[in-house]
Enzyme design. Structure first.
Site, mmCIF file in Angstrom:
data_model
loop_
_atom_site.group_PDB
_atom_site.id
_atom_site.type_symbol
_atom_site.label_atom_id
_atom_site.label_comp_id
_atom_site.label_asym_id
_atom_site.label_seq_id
_atom_site.Cartn_x
_atom_site.Cartn_y
_atom_site.Cartn_z
ATOM 1 N N GLY A 60 0.715 -1.245 0.053
ATOM 2 C CA GLY A 60 0.034 -0.036 0.120
ATOM 3 C C GLY A 60 0.821 1.197 -0.039
ATOM 4 O O GLY A 60 1.923 1.311 0.068
ATOM 5 N N GLN A 65 3.144 10.081 0.850
ATOM 6 C CA GLN A 65 4.340 9.250 0.534
ATOM 7 C C GLN A 65 5.437 9.596 -0.473
ATOM 8 O O GLN A 65 6.388 9.408 -0.522
ATOM 9 C CB GLN A 65 4.358 8.015 0.803
ATOM 10 C CG GLN A 65 3.826 7.471 2.194
ATOM 11 C CD GLN A 65 3.706 5.968 2.334
ATOM 12 O OE1 GLN A 65 2.592 5.525 1.904
ATOM 13 N NE2 GLN A 65 4.777 5.329 2.806
ATOM 14 N N CYS A 110 6.338 0.476 6.930
ATOM 15 C CA CYS A 110 6.091 1.373 6.379
ATOM 16 C C CYS A 110 7.018 1.708 4.971
ATOM 17 O O CYS A 110 8.490 1.865 5.607
ATOM 18 C CB CYS A 110 5.607 2.604 7.171
ATOM 19 S SG CYS A 110 4.966 3.868 6.138
ATOM 20 N N LEU A 111 6.913 2.282 3.974
ATOM 21 C CA LEU A 111 7.771 2.610 2.955
ATOM 22 C C LEU A 111 8.702 3.863 3.466
ATOM 23 O O LEU A 111 9.868 4.108 2.837
ATOM 24 C CB LEU A 111 7.252 2.805 1.591
ATOM 25 C CG LEU A 111 6.783 1.459 0.910
ATOM 26 C CD1 LEU A 111 5.682 1.924 -0.211
ATOM 27 C CD2 LEU A 111 7.822 0.536 0.155
ATOM 28 N N HIS A 153 -4.056 1.459 7.477
ATOM 29 C CA HIS A 153 -2.703 1.816 7.324
ATOM 30 C C HIS A 153 -2.450 3.157 6.428
ATOM 31 O O HIS A 153 -2.101 4.299 6.782
ATOM 32 C CB HIS A 153 -1.677 0.828 7.254
ATOM 33 C CG HIS A 153 -0.381 1.315 7.143
ATOM 34 N ND1 HIS A 153 0.895 0.935 7.930
ATOM 35 C CD2 HIS A 153 0.302 2.437 6.373
ATOM 36 C CE1 HIS A 153 1.896 1.588 7.611
ATOM 37 N NE2 HIS A 153 1.822 2.390 6.662
ATOM 38 N N GLU A 154 -3.105 2.887 5.174
ATOM 39 C CA GLU A 154 -3.063 4.024 4.232
ATOM 40 C C GLU A 154 -3.694 5.206 4.444
ATOM 41 O O GLU A 154 -3.359 6.318 4.211
ATOM 42 C CB GLU A 154 -3.170 3.189 2.984
ATOM 43 C CG GLU A 154 -2.127 2.310 2.488
ATOM 44 C CD GLU A 154 -0.806 2.427 2.688
ATOM 45 O OE1 GLU A 154 -0.285 3.483 2.488
ATOM 46 O OE2 GLU A 154 0.099 1.428 3.168
ATOM 47 N N HIS A 157 -2.268 7.593 6.786
ATOM 48 C CA HIS A 157 -1.196 8.642 6.114
ATOM 49 C C HIS A 157 -2.223 9.795 5.512
ATOM 50 O O HIS A 157 -1.185 11.267 5.667
ATOM 51 C CB HIS A 157 -0.616 8.153 4.681
ATOM 52 C CG HIS A 157 0.343 6.964 5.314
ATOM 53 N ND1 HIS A 157 1.764 7.409 5.977
ATOM 54 C CD2 HIS A 157 0.901 5.697 4.827
ATOM 55 C CE1 HIS A 157 2.626 6.406 6.279
ATOM 56 N NE2 HIS A 157 2.104 5.621 5.492
HETATM 57 CO CO CO Z 1 3.064 3.576 5.594
#
Ligand code: CO
Length: 183
Positions: A60, A65, A110-111, A153-154, A157
């Site tokens: 995701g 991000q 997380c990225l 989670h997304e 953000h």
């Molecule tokens: Co993340």
């Protein structure tokens, strides 16, 4: 294509901002942003492409991000039955959620976070998400299990929330009663 150089890392204020709603009809730019985000996820899960471009595997991603403070996310994730949930979601909103909670036994990653952050991230076990697709058509997703965790989670953000904000500060391995743990 997006690479890890395009991914904003923790500490950047864009990850703590509340992202703006997108407007319809979508601009070509907003469409392209969503397509690039989904493409990144697909590439990141392809062993050869990921190795060649040094992509970290992701299921995701949210627009902040990649430094775009707008309300769009992409997910590309399989559930336990190997069903694929592959979506670009504009203005996603959690319409309702279960009373029951769930979390990933191994914690979340997380990225935008280049470190392990141990601890349980307790989320709703099931969510109903309303959003718009790339053509501006409304859609409703009922998710449970891993895809439900990923979408929460997304969407976090988009509200400037990082996964570790949910981890118990005093005791990261604290679990409230009756939380389903996915291994
Ligand atoms: Co993340």
């Amino acid at each position: 294509m997006l690479t890890m150089d395009d991914i904003v890392r923790e500490g950047d204020p864009v990850l703590r901002a509340v992202a703006e709603l997108v407007t319809f009809p979508l601009s070509d730019e907003d469409k392209k942003t969503g397509q690039k985000m989904l493409e990144f996820l697909i590439n990141s899960q392809d062993p050869e492409i990921a190795e060649e471009h040094e992509l970290r595997a992701g299921v995701g991603i949210a627009a902040p991000q990649i430094a775009v403070s707008k309300r769009l996310i992409a997910i590309h994730v399989h559930d336990d039955n190997d069903r694929l949930y592959s979506y670009i979601l504009y203005n996603p909103k959690i319409r309702s959620h279960s009373v029951e909670n769930a979390c990933l036994g191994g914690g979340e990653g997380c990225l935008s976070v280049d470190r392990e952050v141990p601890g349980f991230v307790v989320r709703s076990a099931r969510v109903t998400v309303e959003a718009f697709d790339i053509d501006g058509k409304p859609l409703k997703l009922r998710l449970k299990g891993y895809p439900a965790i990923v979408v929460q989670h997304e969407i976090d953000h988009l509200n400037g929330i990082m996964f570790y904000d949910h981890i118990n500060k005093e005791n990261p391995s604290y679990l409230p009663p009756d939380v389903t743990i996915y291994e």
